[in-house]
Design a protein around this motif. Structure first.
Motif, PDB file in Angstrom:
ATOM      1  N   ILE A  33     -44.338 -32.869  38.841  1.00 53.41           N
ATOM      2  CA  ILE A  33     -44.612 -31.993  40.276  1.00 53.41           C
ATOM      3  C   ILE A  33     -44.191 -33.232  41.130  1.00 53.41           C
ATOM      4  N   PHE A  34     -43.840 -34.169  40.900  1.00 56.05           N
ATOM      5  CA  PHE A  34     -42.853 -34.368  42.237  1.00 56.05           C
ATOM      6  C   PHE A  34     -41.511 -34.496  41.814  1.00 56.05           C
ATOM      7  N   ASN A  35     -40.955 -34.630  40.662  1.00 53.99           N
ATOM      8  CA  ASN A  35     -39.836 -33.730  40.407  1.00 53.99           C
ATOM      9  C   ASN A  35     -39.143 -32.867  40.633  1.00 53.99           C
ATOM     10  N   GLU A  47     -38.012 -43.264  52.077  1.00 52.51           N
ATOM     11  CA  GLU A  47     -38.291 -43.125  53.702  1.00 52.51           C
ATOM     12  C   GLU A  47     -38.457 -42.771  54.656  1.00 52.51           C
ATOM     13  N   LYS A  48     -39.695 -41.753  53.909  1.00 54.53           N
ATOM     14  CA  LYS A  48     -40.024 -41.138  55.052  1.00 54.53           C
ATOM     15  C   LYS A  48     -42.178 -41.188  55.117  1.00 54.53           C
ATOM     16  N   MET A  49     -42.292 -41.830  53.522  1.00 54.56           N
ATOM     17  CA  MET A  49     -43.021 -42.552  53.300  1.00 54.56           C
ATOM     18  C   MET A  49     -43.234 -44.126  53.730  1.00 54.56           C
ATOM     19  N   GLY A  51     -42.243 -44.708  56.482  1.00 58.11           N
ATOM     20  CA  GLY A  51     -42.830 -44.684  58.035  1.00 58.11           C
ATOM     21  C   GLY A  51     -44.333 -44.403  58.162  1.00 58.11           C
ATOM     22  N   PHE A  52     -45.091 -43.103  57.230  1.00 66.19           N
ATOM     23  CA  PHE A  52     -45.841 -42.569  57.262  1.00 66.19           C
ATOM     24  C   PHE A  52     -47.379 -44.413  56.658  1.00 66.19           C
ATOM     25  N   TRP A  53     -46.867 -44.952  55.915  1.00 63.29           N
ATOM     26  CA  TRP A  53     -47.379 -46.110  55.777  1.00 63.29           C
ATOM     27  C   TRP A  53     -47.613 -47.214  56.543  1.00 63.29           C
ATOM     28  N   ALA A  62     -43.821 -44.330  63.180  1.00 58.98           N
ATOM     29  CA  ALA A  62     -43.122 -43.796  62.440  1.00 58.98           C
ATOM     30  C   ALA A  62     -42.975 -42.776  61.922  1.00 58.98           C
ATOM     31  N   TYR A  63     -44.237 -42.429  61.579  1.00 59.60           N
ATOM     32  CA  TYR A  63     -44.187 -40.800  61.344  1.00 59.60           C
ATOM     33  C   TYR A  63     -45.142 -39.982  61.664  1.00 59.60           C
ATOM     34  N   SER A  64     -44.728 -38.880  61.803  1.00 59.28           N
ATOM     35  CA  SER A  64     -45.005 -37.411  62.686  1.00 59.28           C
ATOM     36  C   SER A  64     -45.237 -36.116  61.248  1.00 59.28           C
ATOM     37  N   LEU A  69     -50.099 -29.504  54.435  1.00 56.02           N
ATOM     38  CA  LEU A  69     -49.464 -28.469  54.238  1.00 56.02           C
ATOM     39  C   LEU A  69     -48.410 -28.904  53.319  1.00 56.02           C
ATOM     40  N   LYS A  70     -47.881 -29.747  53.016  1.00 60.89           N
ATOM     41  CA  LYS A  70     -47.133 -30.579  52.257  1.00 60.89           C
ATOM     42  C   LYS A  70     -47.770 -29.622  50.544  1.00 60.89           C
ATOM     43  N   HIS A  71     -49.046 -30.032  50.402  1.00 57.35           N
ATOM     44  CA  HIS A  71     -49.247 -30.074  49.407  1.00 57.35           C
ATOM     45  C   HIS A  71     -50.365 -29.387  49.139  1.00 57.35           C
ATOM     46  N   ALA A  72     -49.865 -28.085  49.653  1.00 56.04           N
ATOM     47  CA  ALA A  72     -50.983 -26.361  49.763  1.00 56.04           C
ATOM     48  C   ALA A  72     -50.602 -25.429  48.823  1.00 56.04           C
ATOM     49  N   THR A  83     -55.322 -39.756  39.846  1.00 56.39           N
ATOM     50  CA  THR A  83     -54.169 -40.360  38.819  1.00 56.39           C
ATOM     51  C   THR A  83     -53.679 -41.410  39.626  1.00 56.39           C
ATOM     52  N   TRP A  84     -53.204 -40.554  40.838  1.00 58.85           N
ATOM     53  CA  TRP A  84     -52.333 -40.957  42.494  1.00 58.85           C
ATOM     54  C   TRP A  84     -53.913 -41.365  42.200  1.00 58.85           C
ATOM     55  N   ILE A  85     -54.516 -41.797  42.339  1.00 60.87           N
ATOM     56  CA  ILE A  85     -55.599 -42.893  43.401  1.00 60.87           C
ATOM     57  C   ILE A  85     -55.881 -43.838  42.767  1.00 60.87           C
TER      58      ILE A  85
HETATM   59  C1  HEM Z   1     -51.888 -35.285  43.592  1.00 54.24           C
HETATM   60  C2  HEM Z   1     -52.193 -35.817  44.193  1.00 54.24           C
HETATM   61  C3  HEM Z   1     -50.614 -35.857  45.007  1.00 54.24           C
HETATM   62  C4  HEM Z   1     -49.043 -35.195  44.687  1.00 54.24           C
HETATM   63  C5  HEM Z   1     -48.849 -34.585  43.597  1.00 54.24           C
HETATM   64  C6  HEM Z   1     -48.210 -35.461  46.003  1.00 54.24           C
HETATM   65  C7  HEM Z   1     -47.180 -34.646  46.067  1.00 54.24           C
HETATM   66  C8  HEM Z   1     -46.649 -34.667  46.817  1.00 54.24           C
HETATM   67  C9  HEM Z   1     -44.656 -33.976  46.669  1.00 54.24           C
HETATM   68  C10 HEM Z   1     -43.887 -33.513  45.709  1.00 54.24           C
HETATM   69  C11 HEM Z   1     -44.953 -34.659  48.088  1.00 54.24           C
HETATM   70  C12 HEM Z   1     -43.080 -33.634  48.879  1.00 54.24           C
HETATM   71  C13 HEM Z   1     -43.790 -32.835  50.182  1.00 54.24           C
HETATM   72  C14 HEM Z   1     -42.428 -31.860  50.135  1.00 54.24           C
HETATM   73  O1  HEM Z   1     -41.167 -32.499  50.777  1.00 54.24           O
HETATM   74  O2  HEM Z   1     -42.125 -30.906  50.270  1.00 54.24           O
HETATM   75  C15 HEM Z   1     -45.499 -35.166  49.435  1.00 54.24           C
HETATM   76  C16 HEM Z   1     -45.474 -35.626  50.201  1.00 54.24           C
HETATM   77  C17 HEM Z   1     -46.291 -36.139  51.171  1.00 54.24           C
HETATM   78  N1  HEM Z   1     -47.799 -37.102  50.544  1.00 54.24           N
HETATM   79 FE1  HEM Z   1     -48.085 -36.665  48.563  1.00 54.24          FE
HETATM   80  N2  HEM Z   1     -49.203 -35.911  46.885  1.00 54.24           N
HETATM   81  C18 HEM Z   1     -50.644 -36.588  46.375  1.00 54.24           C
HETATM   82  C19 HEM Z   1     -51.264 -37.008  47.126  1.00 54.24           C
HETATM   83  C20 HEM Z   1     -50.977 -37.658  48.256  1.00 54.24           C
HETATM   84  C21 HEM Z   1     -51.651 -38.162  48.727  1.00 54.24           C
HETATM   85  C22 HEM Z   1     -53.242 -38.919  48.547  1.00 54.24           C
HETATM   86  C23 HEM Z   1     -51.244 -38.883  50.291  1.00 54.24           C
HETATM   87  C24 HEM Z   1     -51.281 -39.614  51.327  1.00 54.24           C
HETATM   88  C25 HEM Z   1     -52.777 -40.729  50.960  1.00 54.24           C
HETATM   89  C26 HEM Z   1     -50.043 -37.631  50.360  1.00 54.24           C
HETATM   90  C27 HEM Z   1     -49.285 -38.662  51.482  1.00 54.24           C
HETATM   91  C28 HEM Z   1     -48.229 -37.366  51.733  1.00 54.24           C
HETATM   92  C29 HEM Z   1     -47.181 -37.262  52.589  1.00 54.24           C
HETATM   93  C30 HEM Z   1     -46.965 -38.089  54.659  1.00 54.24           C
HETATM   94  C31 HEM Z   1     -45.974 -37.077  52.456  1.00 54.24           C
HETATM   95  C32 HEM Z   1     -45.516 -36.437  53.473  1.00 54.24           C
HETATM   96  C33 HEM Z   1     -45.251 -35.441  54.327  1.00 54.24           C
HETATM   97  C34 HEM Z   1     -43.680 -34.876  55.248  1.00 54.24           C
HETATM   98  O3  HEM Z   1     -43.307 -33.967  54.326  1.00 54.24           O
HETATM   99  O4  HEM Z   1     -43.853 -34.892  56.244  1.00 54.24           O
HETATM  100  N3  HEM Z   1     -49.781 -37.419  49.377  1.00 54.24           N
HETATM  101  N4  HEM Z   1     -46.554 -35.308  48.396  1.00 54.24           N
END
Ligand code: HEM
Length: 131
Positions: A33-35, A47-49, A51-53, A62-64, A69-72, A83-85
């Motif tokens: 999913i990530f890849n 880098e973004k992460m 800033g987030f933490w 360091a993050y806004s 929306l990126k997960h929707a 698993t993430w947790i």
């Molecule tokens: C099933 C669990 C999760 C998956 C598979 C996942 C996957 C991803 C992916 C693929 C991105 C990159 C999105 C993009 O660049 O378009 C992303 C961004 C991000 N994720 Fe997750 N995520 C998960 C859970 C979480 C959780 C629990 C948090 C918070 C604690 C989190 C915080 C973030 C943040 C802050 C970003 C950056 C958003 C931005 O571009 O501003 N994620 N995640």
């Protein structure tokens, strides 16, 4: 005697984030999913992460952004969040102890819950477009 300390500075945040996403990239459920989204842009995501933490734990702005929306539109459900947790908590506990370490785990759990409520809501209310 334990040598663990709390999450105190940017180097600590980087250690946490680098090690956590290392585990994610080795995990057969989460890695695809990530890849699929990040491809070879991992340095940008990391880098973004940082800033987030940093923003959440060190009160350094360091993050806004709008993380949800990126997960929707990702193909993710409860097993992915569990698993993430699990990997996140394991990583925190391997390196850190203290109030910030506890806060990191607490905040991750709350965000994960919030993402799942929103994903369920929009799945059940398709007439209300999300983005
Ligand atoms: C099933 C669990 C999760 C998956 C598979 C996942 C996957 C991803 C992916 C693929 C991105 C990159 C999105 C993009 O660049 O378009 C992303 C961004 C991000 N994720 Fe997750 N995520 C998960 C859970 C979480 C959780 C629990 C948090 C918070 C604690 C989190 C915080 C973030 C943040 C802050 C970003 C950056 C958003 C931005 O571009 O501003 N994620 N995640």
């Amino acid at each position: 005697m334990s040598t663990s300390t709390d999450i105190l500075n940017l180097d600590d945040v980087k250690l946490l984030v680098n090690d956590f996403y290392g585990k994610v990239r080795d995990n057969t459920l989460l890695a695809p999913i990530f890849n699929g989204v990040i491809g070879d842009n991992w340095p940008v995501h990391l880098e973004k992460m940082y800033g987030f933490w940093q923003t959440l734990l060190l009160n350094t702005p360091a993050y806004s952004g709008s993380p949800f929306l990126k997960h929707a539109k990702l193909p993710i459900a409860a097993e992915h969040f569990d698993t993430w947790i699990r990997l996140f908590n394991e990583t925190v506990d391997t390196h850190f102890t203290g109030a910030k370490a506890d806060e990191a785990k607490w905040r991750a759990a709350r965000m994960s819950e919030m993402f799942q409520y929103k994903l369920d809501y929009y799945k059940n209310n398709p007439a209300k477009p999300l983005i």
